[in-house]
Motif scaffolding. Structure first.
Motif, PDB file in Angstrom:
ATOM      1  N   LEU A 119      18.784  15.708  16.711  1.00 46.54           N
ATOM      2  CA  LEU A 119      19.483  14.371  16.361  1.00 46.54           C
ATOM      3  C   LEU A 119      19.388  13.890  15.404  1.00 46.54           C
ATOM      4  CD1 LEU A 119      19.493  12.272  19.791  1.00 46.54           C
ATOM      5  CD2 LEU A 119      21.610  12.821  18.456  1.00 46.54           C
TER       6      LEU A 119
ATOM      7  N   LYS B 231      27.709   7.756  20.908  1.00 46.50           N
ATOM      8  CA  LYS B 231      27.770   6.850  19.948  1.00 46.50           C
ATOM      9  C   LYS B 231      26.629   6.801  19.666  1.00 46.50           C
ATOM     10  CE  LYS B 231      31.975   4.421  21.880  1.00 46.50           C
ATOM     11  NZ  LYS B 231      32.361   4.082  21.808  1.00 46.50           N
ATOM     12  N   ALA B 232      26.465   5.926  18.432  1.00 41.86           N
ATOM     13  CA  ALA B 232      25.218   5.555  17.649  1.00 41.86           C
ATOM     14  C   ALA B 232      24.821   4.687  17.813  1.00 41.86           C
ATOM     15  CB  ALA B 232      25.409   6.466  16.089  1.00 41.86           C
ATOM     16  N   TYR B 233      23.790   4.799  17.836  1.00 39.18           N
ATOM     17  CA  TYR B 233      23.239   3.055  18.559  1.00 39.18           C
ATOM     18  C   TYR B 233      22.283   2.520  17.361  1.00 39.18           C
ATOM     19  CZ  TYR B 233      19.737  -0.156  20.042  1.00 39.18           C
ATOM     20  OH  TYR B 233      18.746  -1.197  20.335  1.00 39.18           O
TER      21      TYR B 233
ATOM     22  N   THR C 176      22.327   8.680  24.475  1.00 38.61           N
ATOM     23  CA  THR C 176      21.967   9.979  25.623  1.00 38.61           C
ATOM     24  C   THR C 176      22.272   9.928  26.762  1.00 38.61           C
ATOM     25  OG1 THR C 176      19.938   9.843  25.920  1.00 38.61           O
ATOM     26  CG2 THR C 176      20.958  11.158  23.556  1.00 38.61           C
TER      27      THR C 176
ATOM     28  N   GLU D 250      19.975   7.704  15.658  1.00 39.80           N
ATOM     29  CA  GLU D 250      19.332   6.965  16.777  1.00 39.80           C
ATOM     30  C   GLU D 250      20.798   7.555  17.825  1.00 39.80           C
ATOM     31  OE1 GLU D 250      15.238   5.113  16.955  1.00 39.80           O
ATOM     32  OE2 GLU D 250      17.485   3.158  16.563  1.00 39.80           O
ATOM     33  N   GLU D 251      21.253   7.924  19.018  1.00 40.36           N
ATOM     34  CA  GLU D 251      22.140   8.251  19.972  1.00 40.36           C
ATOM     35  C   GLU D 251      22.003   7.707  21.186  1.00 40.36           C
ATOM     36  OE1 GLU D 251      24.276  12.211  20.732  1.00 40.36           O
ATOM     37  OE2 GLU D 251      24.362  11.779  18.620  1.00 40.36           O
TER      38      GLU D 251
END
Length: 65
Positions: free
Chosen positions: A23, A4-6, A29, A26-27
């Motif tokens: 990317l 999910k996206a952070y 991981t 920000e995701e």
């Protein structure tokens, strides 16, 4: 929350931010410790690793030095 996206407003503890190829934002991981809720109450705050986009322009400039 892996994949999910952070968002900095999330109720998560970020263990580290790591530059990750491919990317565009920000995701999350990796999930180190999951968040646990019970009856709407947060019992355990999750711990995650967040991948960050690599600035390709910066990388190309560094390689040309």
């Amino acid at each position: 929350p892996t994949g999910k996206a952070y968002d900095s407003g999330m109720a998560l503890k970020v263990i580290s931010f790591e530059p990750t190829p491919g990317l565009s934002h920000e995701e999350i991981t990796e999930t180190i410790k999951p968040s646990i809720t019970w009856q709407g109450r947060l019992l355990q705050t999750g711990e995650v690793i967040v991948g960050t986009p690599i600035d390709e322009r910066k990388t190309e400039t560094e390689e040309s030095k």
